[in-house]
Design a protein around this motif. Structure first.
Motif, short mmCIF file in Angstrom:
data_model
loop_
_atom_site.label_atom_id
_atom_site.label_comp_id
_atom_site.label_asym_id
_atom_site.label_seq_id
_atom_site.Cartn_x
_atom_site.Cartn_y
_atom_site.Cartn_z
N GLU A 131 39.35 1.16 26.11
CA GLU A 131 39.91 0.49 24.93
C GLU A 131 39.68 -1.02 24.93
OE1 GLU A 131 44.12 1.06 24.81
OE2 GLU A 131 44.45 0.21 26.81
N MET A 132 39.41 -1.61 26.10
CA MET A 132 39.15 -3.04 26.16
C MET A 132 37.93 -3.42 25.33
SD MET A 132 39.98 -4.03 30.13
CE MET A 132 39.48 -5.73 29.89
N LEU A 133 37.05 -2.45 25.10
CA LEU A 133 35.85 -2.71 24.31
C LEU A 133 36.14 -2.75 22.81
CD1 LEU A 133 33.28 -0.42 26.19
CD2 LEU A 133 33.56 -2.89 26.41
N ARG A 134 37.36 -2.38 22.42
CA ARG A 134 37.70 -2.37 21.00
C ARG A 134 37.69 -3.77 20.39
NH1 ARG A 134 42.05 2.66 21.25
NH2 ARG A 134 40.41 4.24 21.05
N THR B 180 31.68 0.61 18.09
CA THR B 180 32.56 0.84 16.95
C THR B 180 33.76 1.67 17.37
OG1 THR B 180 32.62 1.60 14.66
CG2 THR B 180 31.34 2.93 16.20
N ASN B 181 34.77 1.77 16.50
CA ASN B 181 35.95 2.58 16.80
C ASN B 181 35.87 3.97 16.18
OD1 ASN B 181 37.12 0.45 18.24
ND2 ASN B 181 38.11 -0.37 16.41
N LYS B 182 35.06 4.12 15.15
CA LYS B 182 34.83 5.41 14.52
C LYS B 182 33.51 5.35 13.77
CE LYS B 182 37.55 4.09 10.46
NZ LYS B 182 38.70 4.40 9.59
N LEU B 183 33.02 6.50 13.40
CA LEU B 183 31.71 6.53 12.77
C LEU B 183 31.65 7.65 11.74
CD1 LEU B 183 28.74 5.37 12.94
CD2 LEU B 183 28.27 7.19 14.60
N VAL B 184 31.05 7.36 10.60
CA VAL B 184 30.82 8.37 9.56
C VAL B 184 29.32 8.46 9.34
CG1 VAL B 184 31.17 9.04 7.16
CG2 VAL B 184 33.06 7.99 8.44
N LEU B 185 28.77 9.66 9.45
CA LEU B 185 27.33 9.87 9.28
C LEU B 185 27.08 10.88 8.18
CD1 LEU B 185 26.08 10.20 12.98
CD2 LEU B 185 25.87 8.20 11.50
#
Length: 292
Positions: free
Chosen positions: A85-88, A101-106
């Protein structure tokens, strides 16, 4: 060895920096594929349990391999999880083909895929992070004990045994948590008109269609590289769960779906030298019989 060309590969819960991580097996898998997109769906580096005293060369090789894939044209998306989570704080950062990224839509062949780690559903992480971290250390110790048990079983010529899987499958609370996790993810995906919802976090590989009164979606979980050694692969408009211990380096379509494929598609998907020649011959002969 030629690489299998696939549209998309999803891996999660590698937990680099812990004793349970199967880094060598993951390198073998990554060396066997050539995906257009590689999704790292959280908990790749275990920052929670990171220690300067333990980060083997094989774990560094995984990072080097992923960076190398990005430099050679693979689009790499690093989706953050709870253990990393430190990468957030670096979310939406791009470095060439490497994105955090924290989420992704493809958009996959006209269908929408919603991809996120899944820790957002975990009440223990949201309300008592210290308890979740303690559980992480306990899980790492359990994996260490399990490794010793399996070493002894191997010496006796017996099959490997998973203590953690046994506990998950026998404790009612764990089963209920997993079922609630999957249902919540699927219901939210249906509510937001997603065709696929793809998670990690619970170390439980799965592919299952969920339906409710509002519609349906395909729930997918990439599992982990601690005990299951699994990944998700998407190609020819279909998903499959790759199991390292079962599939090794077998091609993408060594299953019943072969029979439904166009012969040209079948030939294009065969790139691995280890393919069973008899399997190819049987499928091609069946194709010819159907045509005649």
């Amino acid at each position: 060895m030629k690489k299998r060309k696939i549209e998309l590969a999803v891996i999660s819960d590698v937990h680099l920096g812990t004793y349970g991580c199967h880094a060598d097996e993951l390198i073998v898998y990554l060396n066997s594929i050539q995906p257009k997109k590689l999704i790292l769906n959280g908990d790749i580096i275990d920052i929670w349990q990171f220690s300067k005293r333990y980060f083997p060369a094989s774990h560094l090789k995984v990072l080097k391999k992923i960076i190398g894939m990005a430099s050679k044209g693979t689009e790499v998306h690093y989706i953050t999880g709870n253990h990393d989570e430190m990468l957030r704080k670096f979310s939406d950062t791009s470095m060439g083909n490497f994105k955090i990224t924290n989420k992704l839509v493809l958009n996959l062949d006209g269908k929408k895929a919603w991809i996120f780690h899944g820790d957002v559903f975990d009440v223990s992480i949201q309300n008592a992070k210290w308890l979740a971290k303690l559980g992480g250390y306990g899980y790492d110790i359990l994996i260490l004990i399990n490794s010793f048990v399996n070493w002894c079983l191997a010496k006796m010529g017996r099959e490997r045994y998973s203590l953690s899987k046994r506990i998950k499958n026998s404790v009612k609370g764990a089963i209920k948590y997993i079922n609630n996790f999957e249902k919540t993810a699927a219901d939210l995906a249906i509510e937001n008109d997603y065709d696929y919802v793809i998670c990690g976090h619970i170390h439980q590989p799965k592919k299952e269609r969920y339906e409710n009164k509002h519609g349906s979606c395909l729930y997918l979980n990439s599992g982990d590289w601690v005990e299951n050694l699994t990944a998700l692969e998407y190609s020819f408009k279909r998903w499959r769960i790759y199991h390292y211990n079962q599939d090794k380096l077998s091609p993408f379509f060594v299953d019943e779906d072969l029979k439904e494929m166009d012969l040209n598609e079948l030939i294009a998907s065969i790139t691995d030298k280890g393919l069973d020649i008899e399997t190819i011959a049987e499928v091609i002969e069946e194709k010819k019989t159907k045509k005649s």
